[in-house]
Design an enzyme around this catalytic site. Structure first.
Site, PDB file in Angstrom:
ATOM      1  N   HIS A   1       1.068  -1.414   0.158  1.00  0.00           N
ATOM      2  CA  HIS A   1      -0.444  -0.421  -0.243  1.00  0.00           C
ATOM      3  C   HIS A   1       0.950   1.165  -0.636  1.00  0.00           C
ATOM      4  O   HIS A   1       1.997   1.057   0.946  1.00  0.00           O
ATOM      5  CB  HIS A   1      -1.156  -0.020   0.980  1.00  0.00           C
TER       6      HIS A   1
ATOM      7  N   ASP B   1      -0.359   4.121   0.694  1.00  0.00           N
ATOM      8  CA  ASP B   1      -0.646   5.552   2.138  1.00  0.00           C
ATOM      9  C   ASP B   1       0.609   5.280   3.295  1.00  0.00           C
ATOM     10  O   ASP B   1       0.752   4.060   3.597  1.00  0.00           O
ATOM     11  CB  ASP B   1      -1.924   5.251   2.037  1.00  0.00           C
TER      12      ASP B   1
ATOM     13  N   ASP C   1       6.501   1.539   6.555  1.00  0.00           N
ATOM     14  CA  ASP C   1       5.013   0.537   7.090  1.00  0.00           C
ATOM     15  C   ASP C   1       4.001   1.979   5.599  1.00  0.00           C
ATOM     16  O   ASP C   1       3.811   2.433   5.973  1.00  0.00           O
ATOM     17  CB  ASP C   1       4.057   1.036   7.624  1.00  0.00           C
TER      18      ASP C   1
ATOM     19  N   GLU D   1      -4.906   1.739   2.514  1.00  0.00           N
ATOM     20  CA  GLU D   1      -4.923   0.661   3.503  1.00  0.00           C
ATOM     21  C   GLU D   1      -4.996   1.288   5.267  1.00  0.00           C
ATOM     22  O   GLU D   1      -5.517   0.627   5.552  1.00  0.00           O
ATOM     23  CB  GLU D   1      -4.022  -0.153   3.687  1.00  0.00           C
ATOM     24  N   GLU D   2      -4.319   1.963   4.981  1.00  0.00           N
ATOM     25  CA  GLU D   2      -4.689   2.329   7.015  1.00  0.00           C
ATOM     26  C   GLU D   2      -5.827   2.569   7.147  1.00  0.00           C
ATOM     27  O   GLU D   2      -5.903   2.941   8.381  1.00  0.00           O
ATOM     28  CB  GLU D   2      -3.424   3.577   7.155  1.00  0.00           C
TER      29      GLU D   2
ATOM     30  N   ASP E   1       3.636  -6.535   4.269  1.00  0.00           N
ATOM     31  CA  ASP E   1       2.982  -5.340   4.608  1.00  0.00           C
ATOM     32  C   ASP E   1       3.031  -6.115   6.189  1.00  0.00           C
ATOM     33  O   ASP E   1       2.630  -4.698   6.696  1.00  0.00           O
ATOM     34  CB  ASP E   1       1.602  -5.340   4.275  1.00  0.00           C
TER      35      ASP E   1
ATOM     36  N   HIS F   1       3.724   3.256  12.474  1.00  0.00           N
ATOM     37  CA  HIS F   1       2.484   4.773  12.758  1.00  0.00           C
ATOM     38  C   HIS F   1       3.169   5.597  14.216  1.00  0.00           C
ATOM     39  O   HIS F   1       2.584   6.677  14.032  1.00  0.00           O
ATOM     40  CB  HIS F   1       1.090   4.205  13.156  1.00  0.00           C
TER      41      HIS F   1
HETATM   42 ZN   LIG Z   1       0.611  -1.603   6.245  1.00  0.00          ZN
END
Ligand SMILES: [Zn+2]
EC number: 3.4.11.4
Length: 407
Positions: A77, A79, A140, A174-175, A197, A379
């Site tokens: 992903h 994003d 990520d 995705e997030e 991921d 994150h």
């Molecule tokens: Zn991810």
């Protein structure tokens, strides 16, 4: 460009997603990045490159063998998490990490330390890419994208490695849980795929929670408290009673592994009306159904005690455990296992205590387990990725392609 250069280029794009915009992609930066990737894939000579209006970028590495080989895909992903800014990411490479504290930002005294993050010590002697303490890193899942693109380049440069048709897919959002929604599984056209991921080296995931959301509304009756005897019904107190009827230790803070839970995520109320919100999670489908029944049962008990219509329940399923879709095709797990072992990575299968895009894709007809991308502390500002982890993930991709064609 090599793997690291590619990764450093990718994290320079601000692709933070935003669940409030209700658009796809949710933020324009993701489309800017998708356009960049598209031009990169074109310059690499990939085929069938498509970027749709929702920001889904697909491409094909054609087979280099005449043998019948299943078409497989690799997905990542574009994003980054809404939890922290991904703008002006300024990565730094800590070469041959010596196990000491890493000062990310001197003026704000932000330190990445093994005291808080002992997993750092598993990467002594490796080269770590870290943040400047002000943004997340974006490993990520830009590590996943860099690994997939680099694996494709590796296969192009090593024609002696025979492989079937490989599809690659990069998706937005995705997030915010939307990555799979507009993913055109038909157009992607794979028998199965892997999302790149996961976190630490070796991670291989094909089990996630079954998930539901419950909202219970309690109606009360407000009367002046001085004259309330036998008249007032306080909905807050009924809501409180309901909450205490659920098992005290079946909560996220008391569970791990395959243990499910009821998670109270919200409460609002006054005498007249109160609302409580839960999410319900369990890997086991039967236990999951039982948990939903238990909520219904307790709502009925409240209504039996306080009168019909006191409590009303809104219950909806959110997603399901992909295991039931993977079990009939366990060979795709075996292949990932064998690929990891062949490149010296010890597979570490663990249940996801959450959901994944792969779970939704699996239920859309594309079985899709998740493989490590190598980053840690996702994150937030302490996110980092060992370069050696990314190299291993890239080798796993190459090996999977090779193994699928050798069968
Ligand atoms: Zn991810």
């Amino acid at each position: 460009m090599n793997l690291v250069e590619r990764f450093l280029k990718y994290v320079s794009f601000d692709t933070q997603s935003d669940e409030l915009t209700r658009l796809t992609p949710s933020t324009p930066g993701q489309m800017v990045f998708a356009e960049y990737l598209k031009s990169e894939l074109e310059s690499l000579g990939l085929e069938d490159i498509t970027l749709d209006e929702n920001g889904y970028l697909f491409a094909t590495l054609p087979a280099n063998t005449d043998k019948e080989v299943p078409v497989i895909g690799f997905i990542a992903h574009m994003d980054t998490s809404p939890d922290m800014s991904g703008k002006n990411v300024t990565p730094r490479i800590v070469e041959k990490y010596d196990g000491s504290d890493i000062v990310l930002c001197t003026e704000e005294n932000i330190v990445l330390s093994p005291a808080q993050f002992p997993e750092l010590l598993d990467h002594k002697g490796e080269d770590l890419i870290v943040t400047n303490g002000k943004t997340l890193l974006g490993a990520d899942d830009k590590a996943g994208i860099a690994e997939i693109v680099s694996a494709v380049v590796y296969l192009q440069e090593h024609p002696e490695i025979k492989h079937g048709k490989i599809r690659i897919g990069f998706n937005p959002d995705e997030e915010i849980g939307e990555g799979a929604h507009k993913f055109d599984v038909q157009k992607f056209g794979c028998e199965w795929a892997y999302t790149m991921d996961g976190g630490e080296v070796g991670e291989l995931e094909f089990e996630n929670f079954n998930a539901a959301a419950a909202k219970i509304i309690f109606k009360g009756r407000n009367v002046h408290p001085g004259y309330a005897k036998h008249k007032m019904i306080n909905s807050i107190r009924i809501a409180n009673q309901f909450i205490t009827m659920l098992p005290r230790h079946e909560t996220p803070e008391h569970t791990s592994g395959y243990e499910g839970f009821y998670h109270l995520i919200g409460i609002q109320g006054d005498v007249e009306q109160s609302t409580v919100s839960y999410i319900i999670r369990d890997h086991d489908r039967n236990k999951f159904e039982d948990r939903k029944k238990e909520i219904e049962h307790l709502v009925n008990k409240i209504n039996a005690e306080f009168g019909k219509g006191t409590a009303t329940l809104e219950l909806r399923d959110q997603y399901y455990n992909m295991r039931e879709k993977i079990e009939p095709v366990m060979h795709i797990i075996d292949t990932a296992f064998a690929a990891m072992e062949a490149v010296g990575v010890k597979p570490n299968v663990k249940p996801i205590r959450g959901g994944t895009d792969g779970a939704q894709l699996s239920f859309k007809g594309l079985p899709c387990p998740n493989i490590f991308a190598g980053g840690l502390n996702f994150h937030g500002r302490y996110e980092f990725v060992p370069i050696q982890n990314m190299e291993k993930a890239m080798k796993v991709i190459v090996k999977i392609a090779e193994l699928v064609a050798s069968k």
